[in-house]
Design a protein around this motif. Structure first.
Motif, PDB file in Angstrom:
ATOM      1  N   ILE A  47       0.871  -1.415   0.001  1.00  0.00           N
ATOM      2  CA  ILE A  47      -0.067   0.118  -0.044  1.00  0.00           C
ATOM      3  C   ILE A  47       0.807   1.158   0.060  1.00  0.00           C
ATOM      4  O   ILE A  47       0.794   2.507  -0.889  1.00  0.00           O
ATOM      5  CB  ILE A  47      -0.789  -0.002   1.213  1.00  0.00           C
ATOM      6  N   VAL A  48       1.920   1.520   0.728  1.00  0.00           N
ATOM      7  CA  VAL A  48       2.724   2.408   0.732  1.00  0.00           C
ATOM      8  C   VAL A  48       3.438   2.553  -0.096  1.00  0.00           C
ATOM      9  O   VAL A  48       3.699   3.797  -1.014  1.00  0.00           O
ATOM     10  CB  VAL A  48       3.970   2.401   2.033  1.00  0.00           C
ATOM     11  N   LYS A  49       4.055   1.551  -0.910  1.00  0.00           N
ATOM     12  CA  LYS A  49       4.800   1.591  -2.286  1.00  0.00           C
ATOM     13  C   LYS A  49       3.709   2.099  -3.249  1.00  0.00           C
ATOM     14  O   LYS A  49       4.114   3.034  -4.187  1.00  0.00           O
ATOM     15  CB  LYS A  49       5.279   0.411  -2.442  1.00  0.00           C
ATOM     16  N   LYS A  50       2.391   1.696  -3.378  1.00  0.00           N
ATOM     17  CA  LYS A  50       1.558   2.113  -4.621  1.00  0.00           C
ATOM     18  C   LYS A  50       1.358   3.502  -4.266  1.00  0.00           C
ATOM     19  O   LYS A  50       1.392   4.296  -5.148  1.00  0.00           O
ATOM     20  CB  LYS A  50       0.356   1.387  -4.118  1.00  0.00           C
ATOM     21  N   ALA A  51       1.112   4.132  -3.072  1.00  0.00           N
ATOM     22  CA  ALA A  51       0.943   5.538  -2.833  1.00  0.00           C
ATOM     23  C   ALA A  51       2.037   6.397  -3.144  1.00  0.00           C
ATOM     24  O   ALA A  51       1.748   7.407  -3.836  1.00  0.00           O
ATOM     25  CB  ALA A  51       0.594   5.756  -1.181  1.00  0.00           C
ATOM     26  N   ALA A  52       3.360   5.792  -3.076  1.00  0.00           N
ATOM     27  CA  ALA A  52       4.539   6.508  -3.425  1.00  0.00           C
ATOM     28  C   ALA A  52       4.640   6.491  -5.064  1.00  0.00           C
ATOM     29  O   ALA A  52       4.778   7.873  -5.554  1.00  0.00           O
ATOM     30  CB  ALA A  52       5.841   5.863  -2.996  1.00  0.00           C
ATOM     31  N   GLY A  60       4.892  14.040 -11.584  1.00  0.00           N
ATOM     32  CA  GLY A  60       5.944  14.253 -12.975  1.00  0.00           C
ATOM     33  C   GLY A  60       7.109  13.680 -12.528  1.00  0.00           C
ATOM     34  O   GLY A  60       8.069  14.083 -13.621  1.00  0.00           O
ATOM     35  N   LEU A  61       7.491  13.138 -11.620  1.00  0.00           N
ATOM     36  CA  LEU A  61       8.760  12.395 -11.536  1.00  0.00           C
ATOM     37  C   LEU A  61       9.041  11.064 -12.046  1.00  0.00           C
ATOM     38  O   LEU A  61      10.073  10.564 -12.463  1.00  0.00           O
ATOM     39  CB  LEU A  61       9.176  12.422  -9.917  1.00  0.00           C
ATOM     40  N   LEU A  62       7.777  10.405 -12.105  1.00  0.00           N
ATOM     41  CA  LEU A  62       7.952   8.919 -12.365  1.00  0.00           C
ATOM     42  C   LEU A  62       7.320   8.883 -13.904  1.00  0.00           C
ATOM     43  O   LEU A  62       6.201   9.041 -14.114  1.00  0.00           O
ATOM     44  CB  LEU A  62       7.281   7.905 -11.492  1.00  0.00           C
ATOM     45  N   ASP A  63       7.976   8.230 -14.847  1.00  0.00           N
ATOM     46  CA  ASP A  63       7.375   7.948 -16.275  1.00  0.00           C
ATOM     47  C   ASP A  63       6.060   7.022 -15.876  1.00  0.00           C
ATOM     48  O   ASP A  63       5.915   6.042 -15.186  1.00  0.00           O
ATOM     49  CB  ASP A  63       8.500   7.193 -16.849  1.00  0.00           C
ATOM     50  N   ALA A  64       4.976   7.631 -16.691  1.00  0.00           N
ATOM     51  CA  ALA A  64       3.739   7.030 -16.368  1.00  0.00           C
ATOM     52  C   ALA A  64       3.652   5.426 -17.001  1.00  0.00           C
ATOM     53  O   ALA A  64       3.055   4.425 -16.120  1.00  0.00           O
ATOM     54  CB  ALA A  64       2.797   7.514 -17.329  1.00  0.00           C
ATOM     55  N   THR A  65       4.437   4.939 -17.892  1.00  0.00           N
ATOM     56  CA  THR A  65       4.500   3.414 -18.109  1.00  0.00           C
ATOM     57  C   THR A  65       5.040   2.380 -17.168  1.00  0.00           C
ATOM     58  O   THR A  65       4.525   1.723 -16.860  1.00  0.00           O
ATOM     59  CB  THR A  65       5.182   3.420 -19.552  1.00  0.00           C
ATOM     60  N   ILE A  66       6.244   3.045 -16.447  1.00  0.00           N
ATOM     61  CA  ILE A  66       6.888   2.298 -15.472  1.00  0.00           C
ATOM     62  C   ILE A  66       6.084   2.507 -14.284  1.00  0.00           C
ATOM     63  O   ILE A  66       5.832   1.411 -13.758  1.00  0.00           O
ATOM     64  CB  ILE A  66       8.346   3.001 -15.441  1.00  0.00           C
ATOM     65  N   GLY A  67       5.703   3.512 -13.874  1.00  0.00           N
ATOM     66  CA  GLY A  67       4.833   3.953 -12.810  1.00  0.00           C
ATOM     67  C   GLY A  67       3.528   3.018 -12.657  1.00  0.00           C
ATOM     68  O   GLY A  67       3.070   2.216 -11.442  1.00  0.00           O
ATOM     69  N   LYS A  68       2.809   2.826 -13.831  1.00  0.00           N
ATOM     70  CA  LYS A  68       1.743   1.977 -14.008  1.00  0.00           C
ATOM     71  C   LYS A  68       1.863   0.543 -13.614  1.00  0.00           C
ATOM     72  O   LYS A  68       1.244  -0.190 -13.070  1.00  0.00           O
ATOM     73  CB  LYS A  68       0.991   2.309 -15.272  1.00  0.00           C
ATOM     74  N   ALA A  69       3.100   0.200 -14.488  1.00  0.00           N
ATOM     75  CA  ALA A  69       3.565  -1.030 -14.143  1.00  0.00           C
ATOM     76  C   ALA A  69       3.858  -1.430 -12.742  1.00  0.00           C
ATOM     77  O   ALA A  69       3.630  -2.546 -12.146  1.00  0.00           O
ATOM     78  CB  ALA A  69       4.813  -1.558 -15.102  1.00  0.00           C
ATOM     79  N   ILE A  70       4.526  -0.467 -11.786  1.00  0.00           N
ATOM     80  CA  ILE A  70       5.014  -0.776 -10.753  1.00  0.00           C
ATOM     81  C   ILE A  70       3.542  -0.748  -9.776  1.00  0.00           C
ATOM     82  O   ILE A  70       3.395  -1.581  -8.768  1.00  0.00           O
ATOM     83  CB  ILE A  70       5.859   0.643  -9.943  1.00  0.00           C
TER      84      ILE A  70
END
Length: 471
Positions: A47-52, A60-70
């Protein structure tokens, strides 16, 4: 096998696992308890990692493609699909770094797989650069402890309420069962069995309030504090966003701590939580011990109540049945008290900007919450619900007791009551029999004086016989 490396060198990793090099090092270094992480804690880390990840994408710090996979990988952790990927021992050095990196590696490798890439392709998705973006173990780990403690705490609070409700039902059932009260383990004045059970319910409700109160202190989190509370490498907008996303994911009202340095290096809130669990354990021990004593015998003990028979009590004595449920409740509570000492020492041993003892603090709080919840549910379902009153024995002890003479004080005076008590003890006579034999009070009046209502409620119903004589 696949080869992964860190700045210490290369390590061979089984290719069928999502964790990586730092998890492998933890498995080599920390062979302590033989346990793995609390499953609720693994979910809380997810949960904490998903929130982060959501907060990092939002600003705008994390690329959306990578972020959605995470985020998708985190969802799988939250859904309980990946418990076997978290093998590290719950007691470990490093202030929880091994836990944090374990989840970072699982997120990175599962995200790589989701995007059609090989596990270990950290140049594309990195456990440190992406899974851990804007974070440190020192804000992730204590925040996950808070989330997990609240989740487990809700279950405990529910169980405490249900136990109190069941005790109150017994109080109503036994409200007219008069028995002898005891102080110093000696006969005292009468009480009803119902009043005793209502008192147990009251103490459990107080324990519930105490636990509930400490849970409110856990809603201040230090996400964005990073290493020492200064927020190094964390965007101010991210800090605002991550608390909001954490609240949305959990349904709890999490707020960023007003002083992130304080929230990172002090763990007193966990001592408060653990202390409330210890006091709850003490209340349960008192109830369990009272029930064991009241059920003692059955032929050579008090036998005022009958506990449900749950199993044969002896390998050598036929027919023996032991109070095994109160006994297991007591033993559970002793363990919770011991856990509180470990938490206390862990909280005490923080230095400067971090308390590195958080793993042992978390381990013991989670165990106490789980143990207490299970013990309370067992107590309620396998003992309290099926307790029966032995009204005949309660009355027999009452009739034999000298303690009921106190009820006669307003009617015949202290001196005459003392003489009656002395004679009853010397000759092993009942107070009631002596009073009737000496024609001190009529049988009709005595039945009123010694009624459950008269002897167990404040005040005296009508004028006393002594007052009438004065008139």
């Amino acid at each position: 096998m696949r080869t992964e490396k860190d700045f210490l060198g290369e390590v061979e990793i089984p290719d069928n696992v999502y964790y990586g090099v730092q998890t492998m090092r933890a498995l080599e270094n920390f062979k302590i308890t033989g346990y793995t992480a609390d499953k609720e804690f693994i979910i809380s880390l997810g949960i904490v990692k998903k929130a982060a990840a959501l907060a990092n994408m939002e600003v705008g710090l994390l690329d959306a493609t990578i972020g959605k996979a995470i985020v998708q990988a985190a969802d799988e952790i939250i859904e309980g699909k990946m418990f076997t990927e978290f093998p590290v021992d719950p007691i470990q050095g490093g202030a929880g770094t091994s836990f944090n990196m374990n989840v970072n590696e699982v997120l990175a490798n599962r995200a790589l797989e989701i995007l059609g890439r090989d596990r270990g392709d950290y140049a594309y998705i990195s456990p440190n650069n992406h899974s851990n973006m804007s974070q440190s173990t020192n804000d992730v780990f204590p925040t996950a402890i808070r989330v997990c403690t609240i989740r487990r705490g809700k279950k405990l609070i529910k169980s405490l309420k249900e136990l109190a409700d069941e005790l109150e039902k017994k109080g109503s059932e036994f409200k007219n069962v008069l028995k002898i009260g005891r102080t110093h383990l000696q006969d005292a004045v009468p009480i009803t069995l119902g009043e005793e059970f209502f008192a147990y319910a009251s103490s459990v409700r107080r324990a519930k309030k105490r636990v509930d109160r400490t849970m409110t202190f856990l809603h201040e989190v230090n996400m964005g504090a990073t290493a020492v509370g200064t927020g190094l490498n964390a965007d101010p907008e991210y800090i605002k966003a991550v608390a909001r996303h954490l609240s949305n994911l959990t349904g709890e009202d999490f707020k960023t701590a007003s002083n992130l340095v304080d929230a990172t290096n002090n763990t007193d809130v966990f001592a408060d939580v653990s202390g409330s669990l210890k006091v709850t354990a003490l209340a349960l021990i008192k109830i369990a011990n009272d029930l064991r004593l009241m059920a003692s015998g059955p032929r050579a003990g008090l036998h005022e109540i009958c506990l449900p028979a749950r199993q044969p009590g002896s390998s050598i004595m036929p027919g023996k049945v032991n109070p095994v449920i109160p006994e297991v409740v007591n033993q559970t509570c002793y363990q919770v008290i011991a856990n509180d000492l470990a938490v206390t020492m862990g909280v005490e041993n923080g230095q400067f900007e971090l308390n590195v003892m958080e793993p042992v603090i978390a381990f013991n709080i989670f165990n106490s919450l789980r143990f207490l919840t299970n013990a309370i549910d067992t107590f309620k379902n396998l003992c309290i619900k099926d307790i029966k009153a032995n009204e005949a024995m309660c009355q027999a002890w009452l009739d034999k007791s000298v303690g009921i003479v106190t009820a006669l004080l307003p009617h015949i005076g202290y001196e005459q009551c003392s003489a009656l008590a002395k004679e009853a003890l010397a000759n092993e006579r009942g107070i009631k029999d002596l009073v009737l034999e000496k024609n001190i009070i009529t049988a009709e009046d005595l039945n009123v004086i010694l009624s459950p209502k008269e002897m167990t409620e404040p005040g005296i119903a009508g004028k006393s016989l002594l007052c009438k004589r004065c008139i």
